[in-house]
Structures are given as structure tokens and as C-alpha cells.
Design a protein around this motif. Structure first.
Motif, PDB file in Angstrom:
ATOM      1  N   VAL A  76     -12.178   6.730  -9.987  1.00  0.00           N
ATOM      2  CA  VAL A  76     -10.994   6.920 -10.870  1.00  0.00           C
ATOM      3  C   VAL A  76     -10.695   8.124  -9.883  1.00  0.00           C
ATOM      4  N   THR A  77     -11.942   8.962  -8.789  1.00  0.00           N
ATOM      5  CA  THR A  77     -10.747  10.616  -8.861  1.00  0.00           C
ATOM      6  C   THR A  77     -10.350   9.362  -6.954  1.00  0.00           C
ATOM      7  N   HIS A  78     -10.422   8.558  -7.011  1.00  0.00           N
ATOM      8  CA  HIS A  78      -9.882   7.685  -5.816  1.00  0.00           C
ATOM      9  C   HIS A  78      -8.794   6.292  -5.994  1.00  0.00           C
ATOM     10  N   ALA A  79      -8.388   7.125  -7.467  1.00  0.00           N
ATOM     11  CA  ALA A  79      -6.949   6.312  -7.945  1.00  0.00           C
ATOM     12  C   ALA A  79      -5.896   5.532  -6.485  1.00  0.00           C
ATOM     13  N   PRO A  80      -5.878   7.229  -5.803  1.00  0.00           N
ATOM     14  CA  PRO A  80      -4.559   6.621  -4.379  1.00  0.00           C
ATOM     15  C   PRO A  80      -5.330   5.839  -3.706  1.00  0.00           C
ATOM     16  N   ALA A  81      -6.489   5.494  -3.959  1.00  0.00           N
ATOM     17  CA  ALA A  81      -6.306   4.335  -2.817  1.00  0.00           C
ATOM     18  C   ALA A  81      -6.570   3.365  -3.171  1.00  0.00           C
ATOM     19  N   LEU A  82      -6.764   3.277  -4.466  1.00  0.00           N
ATOM     20  CA  LEU A  82      -7.175   2.419  -5.567  1.00  0.00           C
ATOM     21  C   LEU A  82      -5.570   1.567  -5.654  1.00  0.00           C
ATOM     22  N   VAL A  83      -4.540   2.707  -6.269  1.00  0.00           N
ATOM     23  CA  VAL A  83      -3.781   2.042  -6.588  1.00  0.00           C
ATOM     24  C   VAL A  83      -2.586   1.605  -4.692  1.00  0.00           C
ATOM     25  N   GLY A  84      -2.755   2.541  -3.853  1.00  0.00           N
ATOM     26  CA  GLY A  84      -2.055   2.567  -2.460  1.00  0.00           C
ATOM     27  C   GLY A  84      -2.930   0.746  -2.164  1.00  0.00           C
ATOM     28  N   VAL A  85      -4.152   0.432  -2.152  1.00  0.00           N
ATOM     29  CA  VAL A  85      -4.668  -1.216  -1.753  1.00  0.00           C
ATOM     30  C   VAL A  85      -4.029  -2.127  -2.414  1.00  0.00           C
ATOM     31  N   GLN A  86      -3.966  -2.064  -4.055  1.00  0.00           N
ATOM     32  CA  GLN A  86      -4.113  -2.722  -5.309  1.00  0.00           C
ATOM     33  C   GLN A  86      -2.232  -3.302  -4.938  1.00  0.00           C
ATOM     34  N   ASN A  87      -1.584  -2.279  -4.834  1.00  0.00           N
ATOM     35  CA  ASN A  87       0.138  -2.677  -4.997  1.00  0.00           C
ATOM     36  C   ASN A  87       0.965  -2.946  -3.664  1.00  0.00           C
ATOM     37  N   LEU A  89       0.929  -0.632  -0.890  1.00  0.00           N
ATOM     38  CA  LEU A  89       2.030   0.688  -0.873  1.00  0.00           C
ATOM     39  C   LEU A  89       1.479   0.956   0.141  1.00  0.00           C
ATOM     40  N   ILE A  90       0.225   0.558   1.077  1.00  0.00           N
ATOM     41  CA  ILE A  90      -0.524   1.045   2.524  1.00  0.00           C
ATOM     42  C   ILE A  90      -0.447  -0.051   3.176  1.00  0.00           C
ATOM     43  N   ALA A  91      -0.543  -1.537   2.920  1.00  0.00           N
ATOM     44  CA  ALA A  91      -0.162  -2.286   3.949  1.00  0.00           C
ATOM     45  C   ALA A  91       0.870  -2.611   4.306  1.00  0.00           C
ATOM     46  N   GLY A  92       2.347  -1.858   2.742  1.00  0.00           N
ATOM     47  CA  GLY A  92       3.500  -1.932   3.503  1.00  0.00           C
ATOM     48  C   GLY A  92       3.679  -1.177   5.262  1.00  0.00           C
ATOM     49  N   THR A  93       3.763   0.022   4.923  1.00  0.00           N
ATOM     50  CA  THR A  93       4.017   1.362   5.702  1.00  0.00           C
ATOM     51  C   THR A  93       3.203   1.004   7.070  1.00  0.00           C
ATOM     52  N   LEU A  94       1.721   0.386   6.980  1.00  0.00           N
ATOM     53  CA  LEU A  94       1.000  -0.181   7.787  1.00  0.00           C
ATOM     54  C   LEU A  94       1.932  -1.222   8.895  1.00  0.00           C
ATOM     55  N   LYS A  95       2.695  -2.369   8.228  1.00  0.00           N
ATOM     56  CA  LYS A  95       2.949  -3.138   8.500  1.00  0.00           C
ATOM     57  C   LYS A  95       4.575  -2.677   8.997  1.00  0.00           C
ATOM     58  N   ASP A  96       4.929  -1.562   8.565  1.00  0.00           N
ATOM     59  CA  ASP A  96       6.217  -1.374   9.321  1.00  0.00           C
ATOM     60  C   ASP A  96       5.774  -0.481  10.317  1.00  0.00           C
ATOM     61  N   VAL A 292       0.957   8.978   0.533  1.00  0.00           N
ATOM     62  CA  VAL A 292       1.694   9.977  -0.205  1.00  0.00           C
ATOM     63  C   VAL A 292       2.907   9.217  -1.113  1.00  0.00           C
ATOM     64  N   ALA A 293       3.041   7.670  -0.989  1.00  0.00           N
ATOM     65  CA  ALA A 293       3.998   7.080  -2.083  1.00  0.00           C
ATOM     66  C   ALA A 293       2.892   7.163  -2.972  1.00  0.00           C
ATOM     67  N   ALA A 294       1.995   6.388  -2.868  1.00  0.00           N
ATOM     68  CA  ALA A 294       0.513   6.189  -4.244  1.00  0.00           C
ATOM     69  C   ALA A 294       0.085   7.567  -4.822  1.00  0.00           C
ATOM     70  N   VAL A 295      -0.209   8.623  -4.001  1.00  0.00           N
ATOM     71  CA  VAL A 295       0.007   9.725  -4.763  1.00  0.00           C
ATOM     72  C   VAL A 295       1.428   9.937  -5.917  1.00  0.00           C
ATOM     73  N   ASP A 296       2.885  10.147  -5.682  1.00  0.00           N
ATOM     74  CA  ASP A 296       3.968   9.918  -5.823  1.00  0.00           C
ATOM     75  C   ASP A 296       3.502   9.356  -6.704  1.00  0.00           C
ATOM     76  N   TRP A 297       2.774   7.492  -7.215  1.00  0.00           N
ATOM     77  CA  TRP A 297       3.098   6.771  -7.964  1.00  0.00           C
ATOM     78  C   TRP A 297       2.613   7.502  -9.596  1.00  0.00           C
ATOM     79  N   LEU A 298       1.724   7.930  -8.683  1.00  0.00           N
ATOM     80  CA  LEU A 298       0.254   8.585  -9.779  1.00  0.00           C
ATOM     81  C   LEU A 298       0.921   9.603 -10.501  1.00  0.00           C
ATOM     82  N   SER A 299       1.876  10.717 -10.054  1.00  0.00           N
ATOM     83  CA  SER A 299       1.934  11.867 -10.089  1.00  0.00           C
ATOM     84  C   SER A 299       2.956  11.036 -11.613  1.00  0.00           C
ATOM     85  N   ARG A 300       4.126  10.527 -10.975  1.00  0.00           N
ATOM     86  CA  ARG A 300       5.262   9.596 -12.151  1.00  0.00           C
ATOM     87  C   ARG A 300       4.774   9.089 -12.969  1.00  0.00           C
TER      88      ARG A 300
END
Length: 389
Positions: A76-87, A89-96, A292-300
Motif C-alpha cells: 500500500v505504501t507504493h499506491a502511487p505506482a499501483l494506481v499509476g500503472v493500474q489506471n 496514468l503512467i503509460a498515458g504520459t509516456l505515450k504522449d 504526479v497525476a497518481a499522487v494527486d488522485w490519491l490525495s483527492r
């Protein structure tokens, strides 16, 4: 939830694909930890040299990498990675940014991830701060850069109910995820502050056995362990599923010195191989945007939204979800932040020296937060004089 290390071939994600599939597990022993703690210099030099030979044409100008190989844990301490990969978010910004493939690898603990990073098997990783410090020190500052924070808090020393104070830990057997990992260093430093000696090979007043987290839960339930210093969700699992009690919440040991944030300490950070970052700055910037998008989502997100999304990601990464009470308790103990809390690192280094798993060194150059701070809408975070921001 099983504790696994997945090879890059077992989990491959392109920018248009869904979450990763579970693959073959590979056990990593204490020997890997000893290699990274005591003999990483050669591996680092080899990885750096091979990286230079592979992409000499891109060094001068800097180009997007065709793929990014990313490591993280099923915690759970790696939730930004988990959310960024699962949703995506990271793949999308990389593709761009022109990086069309994201390959992920799931680890059990930081030293193993650092070994893979230094050997050139991955390009970036979410890890705890102490393995990053160890790599930086062993390589004389050439191996990795900390480029962002990910999570603060979420680590506790949990023990059998009969243990009520640190003086009762003498002669006991405790566990940590891996020798030289962030929780391992925290435990050894805490015991030293109470006059209890430990050694990296398991000797001293208290025996510390580096143990995979899932095995720690079973051993504790069987009465073969007296306690463990663990990250979330494993601290919560031992409390709620095995009857453990919290002897030390690590947040109580941090008074804000250096960070100005009492009770907060770095648990998970995002690091990158320095050679890769120099060759592919566009890819690193894209990774940071997704992060950053994943951390922002977790914060909100609401607690229910976070629990549901993180649980789905845990199932994809590690094979199973967590009970509702466990993930609720675990998420409640963690702050997700892009601030790596750089001011805490002199103490983390000193704790590593006390623990006997690193040596005194100059940490200047460990942080490179320029790309993070250049992102639109990102509040500036400080390198605390230990790098560029």
C-alpha cells in the motif's frame, strides 16, 4: 497476498493495454541483499558502462526511450505506482512523450529492486529511502537520483501482545522485509537507541531475520516470531489478522527536525538510473507527470475510492486483495506526497551507519528535483541542499 518478484517479461504494458498479468515468481534470498549492501560497486560500474555503449547516439541530444522498465512493490505504501500503472496514468504520459511501452517488475523489498536497477534490468523504481542511499554511497554518487517522493509514514513495529516495552525485546526474534531495507534500518537504529545491539548476520541482543512479508505473517501467527518492523499493509495485517499490538509507530520518532513536518518520514520515493535520465530526459519527465497525476488522485479520492482502486491494483500486481478493515487501516497511516522529505536523509544515513549496513558519506547530488518542480501546477519541493531543485 503472495510476495513475488516478477521478471520484466512476465508483465508487459503498452500505453494502450490494460493492467499487468501475474507471472512466474522468483525467490530472492539474503545473498542478494548482501551483494547490494557490500559489493554493489562493480555491478553499478558494469551497468553504467553497458548503458553508455547501448545508447551513445542519444547521449548528446537526449531522446525519448522506446520503453520504460519500472519497478515497484505490491504494498500500500507504493499506491502511487499501483494506481499509476493500474489506471494507465503512467503509460498515458509516456505515450504522449514518445515512449510507447511500459514494462513493470514487482519486488518484495528495496535492496532487490536496487540490484536490478544497478544491473540495468530496470530504469526507474519506487523504493524506500535507505536502499537508495546505500546505492548512492556504494557508487560514489553515480548510480541513482531521487526524482520525487511518493509516500510518507506507514511503518510500525508490531509485537506479540505480551511485550509491553523495548526492554522486553532482548533475546527476542524480530523480522524485517530485507537486510538493509528502510524498515530494517529503522528497527536496528531504534534498538540501538534503547541499548540493544544487533548485527547484520543476525547476532546481538536481538535476532533480526530478514523475511518476506507474507512469511512474516505466517511465522507470527505460528508463534515463531516475536515481532516485526513492517510497512503497510503488513503492519495492519499482523494487527488485525494475527493479534499483534503496536509497540512503536515510526511517526512518533520523527519530530520534524530537518523536514519541518513532525510525524512525517519518507517511506517510498521514486528514483531513476542516472545514465538513463541523462539519455532520456523526456521519458523521465513523462514518468513524473504520470506519477504526479497518481499522487494527486490519491490525495483527492475518498477513502472508499482509494481502497477500491488500490485493492484492484494489488490484485493485479500481487494476486489478491486485502480485507476491507486492513486496507482502511493501512491507508489511514500513509500520506501520499511528491515531496521526498530530503531534510530527513542525513538522519536516515546516520541510522544506516548505526545499523551497520552503510558508511558515512556525502549525500550531495542524491536529489534531482528539477523536472518535478518544472511541472505545471506542481508545488516546489526542496532538495534540502543535497542536490538540485
Amino acid at each position: 497476498m503472495s510476495e513475488t518478484v516478477k521478471t520484466p517479461e512476465t508483465i508487459r504494458i503498452t500505453a494502450d493495454s490494460g493492467p499487468p498479468k501475474r507471472g512466474r515468481a522468483i525467490a530472492l534470498g539474503i545473498a542478494a541483499a548482501v551483494v547490494i549492501l557490500l559489493g554493489a560497486g562493480t555491478a553499478v560500474a558494469t551497468a553504467l558502462n553497458s548503458g553508455e555503449q547501448r545508447t551513445t547516439s542519444s547521449v548528446a541530444t537526449g531522446t525519448p526511450a522506446p520503453q520504460l522498465r519500472l519497478g515497484y512493490f505490491g504494498n500500500v505504501t507504493h499506491a502511487p505506482a499501483l494506481v499509476g500503472v493500474q489506471n494507465g496514468l503512467i503509460a498515458g504520459t509516456l505515450k504522449d512523450a514518445g515512449t510507447n511501452s511500459l514494462t513493470t517488475q514487482v519486488f518484495n523489498a528495496g535492496p532487490a529492486a536496487i540490484e536490478a536497477l544497478n544491473a540495468g534490468a530496470i530504469d526507474a523504481a519506487y523504493v524506500g529511502p535507505n536502499p537508495a542511499i546505500n546505492s548512492f554511497v556504494q557508487s560514489h554518487g553515480e548510480s541513482v537520483s531521487v526524482i520525487a517522493g511518493a509516500a510518507a509514514g506507514g511503518a510500525q513495529l508490531v509485537v506479540q501482545p505480551g511485550i509491553t516495552g523495548p526492554e522486553q525485546l532482548k533475546g527476542k526474534v524480530l523480522a524485517t522485509p530485507q537486510l538493509g531495507g528502510t524498515q530494517d534500518v529503522a528497527l536496528r537504529a531504534y534498538l540501538a537507541s534503547k541499548g540493544l545491539k544487533t548485527t547484520p548476520n543476525g547476532g546481538g541482543d536481538v535476532t533480526i531475520n530478514p523475511t518476506e512479508n507474507a512469511q512474516t505473517l505466517k511465522l507470527f501467527q505460528d508463534g515463531k516470531l516475536d515481532g516485526a518492523w513492517l510497512p503497510e499493509p503488513w503492519a495492519s495485517r499482523l494487527v488485525l489478522q494475527a493479534g499483534a499490538k503496536v509497540l512503536v509507530d515510526e511517526k512518533d520518532l520523527w519530530d520534524g527536525s530537518g523536514t519541518g513536518k513532525p510525524g512525517e518520514f519518507p517511506t517510498t520515493i521514486l528514483i531513476v538510473n542516472k545514465t538513463f535520465a541523462a539519455q532520456h530526459p523526456q521519458t523521465v519527465e513523462a514518468l513524473l507527470k504520470g506519477h504526479v497525476a497518481a499522487v494527486d488522485w490519491l490525495s483527492r479520492a475518498t477513502p472508499a475510492q482509494k481502497a477500491s482502486t488500490v485493492n484492484a491494483a494489488l490484485k493485479a500486481a500481487a494476486g489478491s486483495e486485502l480485507p476491507a478493515d486492513v486496507i482502511e487501516r493501512a491507508l489511514g497511516n500513509i500520506t501520499f506526497t511528491t515531496d521526498p522529505l530530503a531534510g530527513a536523509y542525513p538522519k536516515l544515513l546516520a541510522d544506516g551507519v548505526t545499523a551497520g549496513v552503510t558508511k558515512t558519506a556525502d549525500l550531495h547530488g542524491l536529489f534531482d528535483l528539477r523536472a518535478l518542480n518544472a511541472l505545471s501546477g506542481q508545488a516546489k519541493v526542496s532538495a534540502a541542499g543535497l542536490g538540485q531543485d
